[in-house]
Structure formats: structure tokens, C-alpha cells
Scaffold this motif. Structure first.
Motif, PDB file in Angstrom:
ATOM      1  N   ILE A  11       0.536  -1.142   0.288  1.00  0.00           N
ATOM      2  CA  ILE A  11       0.082   0.273   0.132  1.00  0.00           C
ATOM      3  C   ILE A  11       0.998   1.058  -0.415  1.00  0.00           C
ATOM      4  O   ILE A  11       1.881   1.000   0.644  1.00  0.00           O
ATOM      5  N   ASP A  12      -0.015   2.071  -1.375  1.00  0.00           N
ATOM      6  CA  ASP A  12       1.133   3.365  -0.525  1.00  0.00           C
ATOM      7  C   ASP A  12       0.642   5.134  -1.097  1.00  0.00           C
ATOM      8  O   ASP A  12      -0.706   4.227  -1.780  1.00  0.00           O
ATOM      9  N   THR A  13       1.326   5.728  -1.439  1.00  0.00           N
ATOM     10  CA  THR A  13       0.211   6.773  -1.416  1.00  0.00           C
ATOM     11  C   THR A  13       0.630   8.050  -2.579  1.00  0.00           C
ATOM     12  O   THR A  13       0.317   9.481  -2.920  1.00  0.00           O
ATOM     13  N   ASP A  14       1.487   6.721  -3.292  1.00  0.00           N
ATOM     14  CA  ASP A  14       1.666   7.539  -4.740  1.00  0.00           C
ATOM     15  C   ASP A  14       0.828   7.594  -5.703  1.00  0.00           C
ATOM     16  O   ASP A  14       0.063   7.094  -5.930  1.00  0.00           O
ATOM     17  N   PRO A  15       0.937   9.365  -5.960  1.00  0.00           N
ATOM     18  CA  PRO A  15      -0.296  10.165  -7.072  1.00  0.00           C
ATOM     19  C   PRO A  15      -0.374   9.017  -8.419  1.00  0.00           C
ATOM     20  O   PRO A  15      -1.206   9.152  -8.638  1.00  0.00           O
ATOM     21  N   ALA A  16       1.335   8.796  -8.602  1.00  0.00           N
ATOM     22  CA  ALA A  16       1.498   8.294 -10.133  1.00  0.00           C
ATOM     23  C   ALA A  16       1.215   6.996 -10.679  1.00  0.00           C
ATOM     24  O   ALA A  16       1.089   6.295 -11.263  1.00  0.00           O
ATOM     25  N   ASP A  47      -7.690  14.242  -7.529  1.00  0.00           N
ATOM     26  CA  ASP A  47      -6.892  15.680  -7.077  1.00  0.00           C
ATOM     27  C   ASP A  47      -7.387  16.083  -5.739  1.00  0.00           C
ATOM     28  O   ASP A  47      -5.717  16.652  -5.368  1.00  0.00           O
ATOM     29  N   GLY A  48      -8.178  16.336  -4.993  1.00  0.00           N
ATOM     30  CA  GLY A  48      -8.030  17.049  -4.269  1.00  0.00           C
ATOM     31  C   GLY A  48      -7.860  16.107  -2.553  1.00  0.00           C
ATOM     32  O   GLY A  48      -8.365  16.844  -2.139  1.00  0.00           O
ATOM     33  N   SER A  49      -7.985  14.957  -2.942  1.00  0.00           N
ATOM     34  CA  SER A  49      -7.208  14.304  -1.951  1.00  0.00           C
ATOM     35  C   SER A  49      -6.432  13.003  -1.792  1.00  0.00           C
ATOM     36  O   SER A  49      -5.625  13.441  -2.563  1.00  0.00           O
ATOM     37  N   LEU A  50      -6.198  12.825  -0.850  1.00  0.00           N
ATOM     38  CA  LEU A  50      -4.932  12.318  -0.075  1.00  0.00           C
ATOM     39  C   LEU A  50      -5.147  10.124  -0.781  1.00  0.00           C
ATOM     40  O   LEU A  50      -6.642  10.088  -0.464  1.00  0.00           O
ATOM     41  N   ASN A  51      -4.600  10.144  -1.371  1.00  0.00           N
ATOM     42  CA  ASN A  51      -4.875   9.068  -2.343  1.00  0.00           C
ATOM     43  C   ASN A  51      -4.001   8.031  -2.220  1.00  0.00           C
ATOM     44  O   ASN A  51      -2.957   7.811  -1.634  1.00  0.00           O
ATOM     45  N   PHE A  52      -4.466   6.766  -1.374  1.00  0.00           N
ATOM     46  CA  PHE A  52      -4.408   5.072  -1.070  1.00  0.00           C
ATOM     47  C   PHE A  52      -4.474   3.937  -1.993  1.00  0.00           C
ATOM     48  O   PHE A  52      -5.627   3.918  -2.648  1.00  0.00           O
ATOM     49  N   GLY A  53      -3.353   3.659  -2.799  1.00  0.00           N
ATOM     50  CA  GLY A  53      -3.102   2.438  -3.460  1.00  0.00           C
ATOM     51  C   GLY A  53      -3.062   0.516  -2.590  1.00  0.00           C
ATOM     52  O   GLY A  53      -2.304   1.004  -2.561  1.00  0.00           O
ATOM     53  N   GLY A  92      -8.734  -4.507   3.377  1.00  0.00           N
ATOM     54  CA  GLY A  92      -9.732  -3.392   3.655  1.00  0.00           C
ATOM     55  C   GLY A  92      -9.297  -3.066   5.020  1.00  0.00           C
ATOM     56  O   GLY A  92      -9.185  -2.001   5.214  1.00  0.00           O
ATOM     57  N   LEU A  93      -9.256  -3.888   5.472  1.00  0.00           N
ATOM     58  CA  LEU A  93      -8.664  -3.299   7.121  1.00  0.00           C
ATOM     59  C   LEU A  93      -7.099  -2.948   6.678  1.00  0.00           C
ATOM     60  O   LEU A  93      -6.806  -2.490   7.582  1.00  0.00           O
ATOM     61  N   ALA A  94      -6.327  -3.496   6.113  1.00  0.00           N
ATOM     62  CA  ALA A  94      -5.194  -2.737   5.895  1.00  0.00           C
ATOM     63  C   ALA A  94      -4.917  -1.778   5.314  1.00  0.00           C
ATOM     64  O   ALA A  94      -4.304  -1.246   5.828  1.00  0.00           O
ATOM     65  N   LEU A  95      -5.674  -1.198   4.491  1.00  0.00           N
ATOM     66  CA  LEU A  95      -6.080  -0.136   3.891  1.00  0.00           C
ATOM     67  C   LEU A  95      -6.587   0.934   4.962  1.00  0.00           C
ATOM     68  O   LEU A  95      -6.395   2.379   4.948  1.00  0.00           O
ATOM     69  N   ALA A  96      -7.445   0.261   6.031  1.00  0.00           N
ATOM     70  CA  ALA A  96      -7.776   1.224   7.486  1.00  0.00           C
ATOM     71  C   ALA A  96      -6.667   1.202   7.735  1.00  0.00           C
ATOM     72  O   ALA A  96      -6.569   3.028   8.453  1.00  0.00           O
ATOM     73  N   ALA A  97      -6.179   0.182   8.303  1.00  0.00           N
ATOM     74  CA  ALA A  97      -5.205   1.043   9.482  1.00  0.00           C
ATOM     75  C   ALA A  97      -3.639   1.590   8.216  1.00  0.00           C
ATOM     76  O   ALA A  97      -3.305   2.708   9.507  1.00  0.00           O
ATOM     77  N   ALA A  98      -3.824   1.791   6.876  1.00  0.00           N
ATOM     78  CA  ALA A  98      -2.700   2.320   6.455  1.00  0.00           C
ATOM     79  C   ALA A  98      -2.625   4.083   6.611  1.00  0.00           C
ATOM     80  O   ALA A  98      -2.349   4.775   7.097  1.00  0.00           O
ATOM     81  N   VAL A  99      -4.769   3.888   6.972  1.00  0.00           N
ATOM     82  CA  VAL A  99      -5.182   5.633   6.469  1.00  0.00           C
ATOM     83  C   VAL A  99      -4.368   6.176   8.054  1.00  0.00           C
ATOM     84  O   VAL A  99      -3.977   6.781   7.890  1.00  0.00           O
ATOM     85  N   ARG A 100      -5.489   5.134   8.776  1.00  0.00           N
ATOM     86  CA  ARG A 100      -4.844   5.446  10.813  1.00  0.00           C
ATOM     87  C   ARG A 100      -3.592   5.339  10.720  1.00  0.00           C
ATOM     88  O   ARG A 100      -2.682   7.551  11.403  1.00  0.00           O
TER      89      ARG A 100
END
Length: 143
Positions: A11-16, A47-53, A92-100
Motif C-alpha cells: 500500500i502506498d500514497t504515490d498518486p502516479a 485531485d483534492g484528496s490523499l489517495n491510497f492504492g 480492506g482492513l490493511a487500507l484502513a490501518a494504513a490511513v490511520r
């Protein structure tokens, strides 16, 4: 309370890396809260958000989450989606934890979300029902 990332995923937050066409497809055709959402709306929201993939070992995107935040006091977690072929593995749990975990250093006063079907997932990473929901109001369409 820490939820690890399942083996074979990252999981990362790289928008590209976000495959916006795929995210649009998922949300507009399979996410009850976003059915019919236009590609333009998906792009403006991203564009207006922090995105997690979330990605499998081959680099293919298999999940997404979006956070609307000022990184000072408030955040809203939304558009959490895991591809049907990858569900049931804790992604899904991992995504929520990554955001937290990503938001924790900012000391936000409040991180909100709305869900119709995944309360247990979010409770496992620390979310709980609003203590005083009658204080909250909404402008616009609910649902």
C-alpha cells in the motif's frame, strides 16, 4: 490494534500509481455509494484528496482509499474499495490501518467515515460510532 498488510500486497500514497480509469470503473459500477459517478467527478475528487492504492506483487492495483483532509484538524476517509478478486484477505482492513497510521503524526482532532456494511472492519482499527450524532448535520444529499 495494528493491522498488517497481507502477504503479497503493498500500500502506498504515490498518486502516479493510481489507475484512475480502474478506480472509476470500481466506484461507478460496483460501489453502492458511488454508482454512476462520472469519471470527471472521480478525477476531481482524487485531485483534492490523499489517495491510497493497494497493489499485488505484480504491481496491479487491487484496492483504493481516499482521504479528504486539511492535515491539521480533520479528515474524512471515503471511497474504500477492494477488487472483488482480492476480497477476504484483509486488504480492506490493511487500507484502513494504513490511513490511520499515515494520519497519526498530524494529531488530527477527528477522522470520520460513513459505511453501510463494514462497521466491524473499521472498528478493528479504532473507529467507533459517533457519541453524539444528533450534533452533526449534513448539507446536500444523504446516502
Amino acid at each position: 490494534m495494528t493491522a498488517g498488510i497481507p502477504a503479497g500486497y503493498g500500500i502506498d500514497t504515490d498518486p502516479a500509481r493510481i489507475d484512475r480509469a480502474l478506480v472509476h470503473h470500481w466506484l461507478s459500477t460496483d460501489a453502492y455509494w458511488a454508482l454512476g459517478r462520472s469519471r470527471e467527478t472521480v478525477d476531481r475528487a482524487a485531485d483534492g484528496s490523499l489517495n491510497f492504492g493497494a497493489y499485488d506483487d505484480s504491481g496491479s492495483q487491487c484496492g483504493y482509499a481516499r482521504v479528504v483532509t486539511d492535515l491539521a484538524t480533520f479528515a474524512w476517509l471515503c471511497d474504500v474499495y477492494v477488487d472483488r478478486a482480492h476480497r477476504g484477505r484483509g486488504l480492506g482492513l490493511a487500507l484502513a490501518a494504513a490511513v490511520r497510521d499515515h494520519l497519526a503524526p498530524y494529531g488530527l482532532r477527528r477522522v470520520l467515515l460513513a459505511t453501510g456494511d463494514a462497521h466491524g472492519v473499521y472498528q478493528r482499527v479504532g473507529f467507533r460510532p459517533l457519541a453524539d450524532p444528533q450534533r452533526w448535520m449534513v448539507l446536500g444529499q444523504e446516502g
